[in-house]
Design a protein around this motif. Structure first.
Motif, PDB file in Angstrom:
ATOM      1  N   MET A   1      -9.280  50.289   8.081  1.00 12.30           N
ATOM      2  CA  MET A   1     -10.603  50.465   9.584  1.00 12.30           C
ATOM      3  C   MET A   1     -11.153  49.652   9.497  1.00 12.30           C
ATOM      4  SD  MET A   1     -12.717  53.848   9.134  1.00 12.30           S
ATOM      5  CE  MET A   1     -14.657  54.354   9.903  1.00 12.30           C
ATOM      6  N   ILE A   2     -11.587  48.907   8.511  1.00 11.99           N
ATOM      7  CA  ILE A   2     -12.062  47.522   8.768  1.00 11.99           C
ATOM      8  C   ILE A   2     -12.110  46.715   9.223  1.00 11.99           C
ATOM      9  CG2 ILE A   2     -13.714  45.502   6.948  1.00 11.99           C
ATOM     10  CD1 ILE A   2     -13.532  47.741   4.752  1.00 11.99           C
ATOM     11  N   GLY A   3     -10.851  45.909   9.275  1.00 11.11           N
ATOM     12  CA  GLY A   3      -9.988  45.423   9.674  1.00 11.11           C
ATOM     13  C   GLY A   3      -9.825  45.677  11.278  1.00 11.11           C
ATOM     14  N   ASN A   4      -9.720  46.673  11.889  1.00  9.25           N
ATOM     15  CA  ASN A   4      -9.803  47.031  13.286  1.00  9.25           C
ATOM     16  C   ASN A   4     -11.970  46.806  13.829  1.00  9.25           C
ATOM     17  OD1 ASN A   4      -7.193  47.906  14.248  1.00  9.25           O
ATOM     18  ND2 ASN A   4      -8.006  50.054  12.846  1.00  9.25           N
ATOM     19  N   ILE A   5     -12.576  47.394  12.937  1.00 11.32           N
ATOM     20  CA  ILE A   5     -13.660  46.838  13.143  1.00 11.32           C
ATOM     21  C   ILE A   5     -14.271  45.565  13.301  1.00 11.32           C
ATOM     22  CG2 ILE A   5     -16.041  47.123  12.449  1.00 11.32           C
ATOM     23  CD1 ILE A   5     -15.119  50.104  11.303  1.00 11.32           C
ATOM     24  N   LEU A   6     -13.429  44.700  12.595  1.00 12.96           N
ATOM     25  CA  LEU A   6     -13.687  43.691  12.380  1.00 12.96           C
ATOM     26  C   LEU A   6     -13.442  42.977  13.468  1.00 12.96           C
ATOM     27  CD1 LEU A   6     -14.146  42.416   8.633  1.00 12.96           C
ATOM     28  CD2 LEU A   6     -16.094  42.813   9.572  1.00 12.96           C
ATOM     29  N   LEU A  80      -5.947  37.223  16.297  1.00 12.04           N
ATOM     30  CA  LEU A  80      -7.011  36.474  15.786  1.00 12.04           C
ATOM     31  C   LEU A  80      -6.661  34.884  15.474  1.00 12.04           C
ATOM     32  CD1 LEU A  80      -7.051  39.628  13.852  1.00 12.04           C
ATOM     33  CD2 LEU A  80      -8.981  38.443  15.340  1.00 12.04           C
ATOM     34  N   LEU A  81      -5.281  34.997  15.140  1.00 13.76           N
ATOM     35  CA  LEU A  81      -4.767  33.505  15.192  1.00 13.76           C
ATOM     36  C   LEU A  81      -5.613  32.638  16.083  1.00 13.76           C
ATOM     37  CD1 LEU A  81      -1.688  33.796  13.077  1.00 13.76           C
ATOM     38  CD2 LEU A  81      -3.807  32.967  12.423  1.00 13.76           C
ATOM     39  N   CYS A  82      -4.857  33.277  16.882  1.00 12.98           N
ATOM     40  CA  CYS A  82      -5.404  32.196  18.801  1.00 12.98           C
ATOM     41  C   CYS A  82      -6.946  31.359  18.232  1.00 12.98           C
ATOM     42  CB  CYS A  82      -4.692  32.516  19.332  1.00 12.98           C
ATOM     43  SG  CYS A  82      -3.262  32.754  20.170  1.00 12.98           S
ATOM     44  N   VAL A  83      -7.937  32.752  17.949  1.00 13.60           N
ATOM     45  CA  VAL A  83      -9.122  32.597  18.513  1.00 13.60           C
ATOM     46  C   VAL A  83      -9.384  31.311  17.516  1.00 13.60           C
ATOM     47  CG1 VAL A  83     -11.157  33.483  17.153  1.00 13.60           C
ATOM     48  CG2 VAL A  83      -9.511  34.668  19.419  1.00 13.60           C
ATOM     49  N   ALA A  84      -8.907  32.005  15.682  1.00 11.07           N
ATOM     50  CA  ALA A  84      -9.785  30.954  15.060  1.00 11.07           C
ATOM     51  C   ALA A  84      -9.084  29.301  14.729  1.00 11.07           C
ATOM     52  CB  ALA A  84      -8.550  31.309  13.262  1.00 11.07           C
ATOM     53  N   VAL A  85      -7.304  29.615  15.597  1.00 10.01           N
ATOM     54  CA  VAL A  85      -7.525  27.769  16.363  1.00 10.01           C
ATOM     55  C   VAL A  85      -8.145  27.335  17.714  1.00 10.01           C
ATOM     56  CG1 VAL A  85      -5.152  26.870  17.360  1.00 10.01           C
ATOM     57  CG2 VAL A  85      -4.197  27.918  15.351  1.00 10.01           C
ATOM     58  N   ALA A  86      -7.962  27.837  18.034  1.00  9.56           N
ATOM     59  CA  ALA A  86      -9.098  27.527  19.108  1.00  9.56           C
ATOM     60  C   ALA A  86     -10.794  27.165  18.881  1.00  9.56           C
ATOM     61  CB  ALA A  86      -9.518  28.658  20.189  1.00  9.56           C
ATOM     62  N   GLY A  87     -11.024  27.950  17.773  1.00 13.99           N
ATOM     63  CA  GLY A  87     -12.181  27.297  16.917  1.00 13.99           C
ATOM     64  C   GLY A  87     -12.877  26.594  16.681  1.00 13.99           C
ATOM     65  N   VAL A  88     -11.313  26.136  15.679  1.00 12.06           N
ATOM     66  CA  VAL A  88     -11.077  25.365  14.817  1.00 12.06           C
ATOM     67  C   VAL A  88     -11.339  23.358  15.886  1.00 12.06           C
ATOM     68  CG1 VAL A  88      -9.881  23.546  13.891  1.00 12.06           C
ATOM     69  CG2 VAL A  88      -9.842  25.980  13.155  1.00 12.06           C
ATOM     70  N   PHE A  89     -10.462  24.243  17.356  1.00 11.52           N
ATOM     71  CA  PHE A  89     -10.277  22.820  18.613  1.00 11.52           C
ATOM     72  C   PHE A  89     -12.138  22.682  18.760  1.00 11.52           C
ATOM     73  CE2 PHE A  89      -9.346  21.583  22.161  1.00 11.52           C
ATOM     74  CZ  PHE A  89      -8.721  20.457  22.388  1.00 11.52           C
ATOM     75  N   GLY A  90     -12.061  23.705  19.315  1.00  9.96           N
ATOM     76  CA  GLY A  90     -13.501  24.018  20.031  1.00  9.96           C
ATOM     77  C   GLY A  90     -14.738  22.784  18.518  1.00  9.96           C
ATOM     78  N   VAL A 108     -12.499  36.405   9.160  1.00  7.20           N
ATOM     79  CA  VAL A 108     -12.620  37.291   8.387  1.00  7.20           C
ATOM     80  C   VAL A 108     -11.651  38.505   9.209  1.00  7.20           C
ATOM     81  CG1 VAL A 108     -14.861  38.777   7.792  1.00  7.20           C
ATOM     82  CG2 VAL A 108     -15.223  36.101   8.007  1.00  7.20           C
ATOM     83  N   ALA A 109     -11.928  38.500  10.101  1.00  9.39           N
ATOM     84  CA  ALA A 109     -11.191  39.998  10.739  1.00  9.39           C
ATOM     85  C   ALA A 109      -9.543  39.201  10.677  1.00  9.39           C
ATOM     86  CB  ALA A 109     -10.786  39.945  12.150  1.00  9.39           C
ATOM     87  N   LEU A 110      -9.772  38.326   9.995  1.00 10.70           N
ATOM     88  CA  LEU A 110      -7.584  38.295  10.394  1.00 10.70           C
ATOM     89  C   LEU A 110      -7.176  38.261   8.204  1.00 10.70           C
ATOM     90  CD1 LEU A 110      -4.919  37.024  11.291  1.00 10.70           C
ATOM     91  CD2 LEU A 110      -5.674  34.573  10.194  1.00 10.70           C
ATOM     92  N   PHE A 111      -8.840  38.213   7.387  1.00 10.57           N
ATOM     93  CA  PHE A 111      -8.327  39.179   6.539  1.00 10.57           C
ATOM     94  C   PHE A 111      -7.994  40.181   6.323  1.00 10.57           C
ATOM     95  CE2 PHE A 111      -8.882  34.866   5.162  1.00 10.57           C
ATOM     96  CZ  PHE A 111      -7.587  33.740   3.823  1.00 10.57           C
ATOM     97  N   ALA A 112      -8.745  40.890   6.628  1.00 12.09           N
ATOM     98  CA  ALA A 112      -9.748  42.588   6.952  1.00 12.09           C
ATOM     99  C   ALA A 112      -7.994  42.733   7.406  1.00 12.09           C
ATOM    100  CB  ALA A 112     -10.642  43.308   7.453  1.00 12.09           C
TER     101      ALA A 112
END
Length: 116
Positions: A1-6, A80-90, A108-112
């Motif tokens: 549930m926490i993973g879905n919320i995050l 979430l990996l796409c978001v993280a990679v795009a965020g690092v690039f940005g 954080v959401a990915l780990f959850a």
């Protein structure tokens, strides 16, 4: 549930970015958010709208993963990996602020999701 919320929080962040880039880019709120000038905002409005659309696709993928429940975990992980990679690039190419707004919430959401 926490993973879905995050994951939902990350999706909502990307919905907000979509609105900023597609509809508010050349308005005071958009220019303030991205630290741009009226001239720059006018010249790059179409490019920003394109970026906004891509952010909308990221949000849609995250919502899709949530909607599928546990079966959607691989989809949530992918987006979430796409978001993280795009965020690092940005963060490297545009602004370090992106690391905090985009990358860290996605990780954080990915780990959850992984720990669920």
């Amino acid at each position: 549930m926490i993973g879905n919320i995050l994951t939902g929080v990350v999706a909502l962040i990307h919905c907000y970015i979509l609105v900023l880039e597609m509809f508010l880019w050349d308005k005071p709120q958009g220019m303030k958010a991205f630290g741009s000038t009226p001239q720059f905002a006018t010249e790059t409005k179409v490019l920003a709208a394109n970026q906004g659309l891509y952010n909308g696709f990221l949000a849609a993928g995250l919502f899709w993963g949530i909607w599928l429940g546990e079966a959607g975990d691989p989809i949530k992980v992918f987006f979430l990996l796409c978001v993280a990679v795009a965020g690092v690039f940005g963060a490297v190419t545009a602004s370090r602020k992106i690391l905090f707004v985009q990358t860290i919430p996605a990780v954080v959401a990915l780990f959850a999701v992984w720990l669920a």
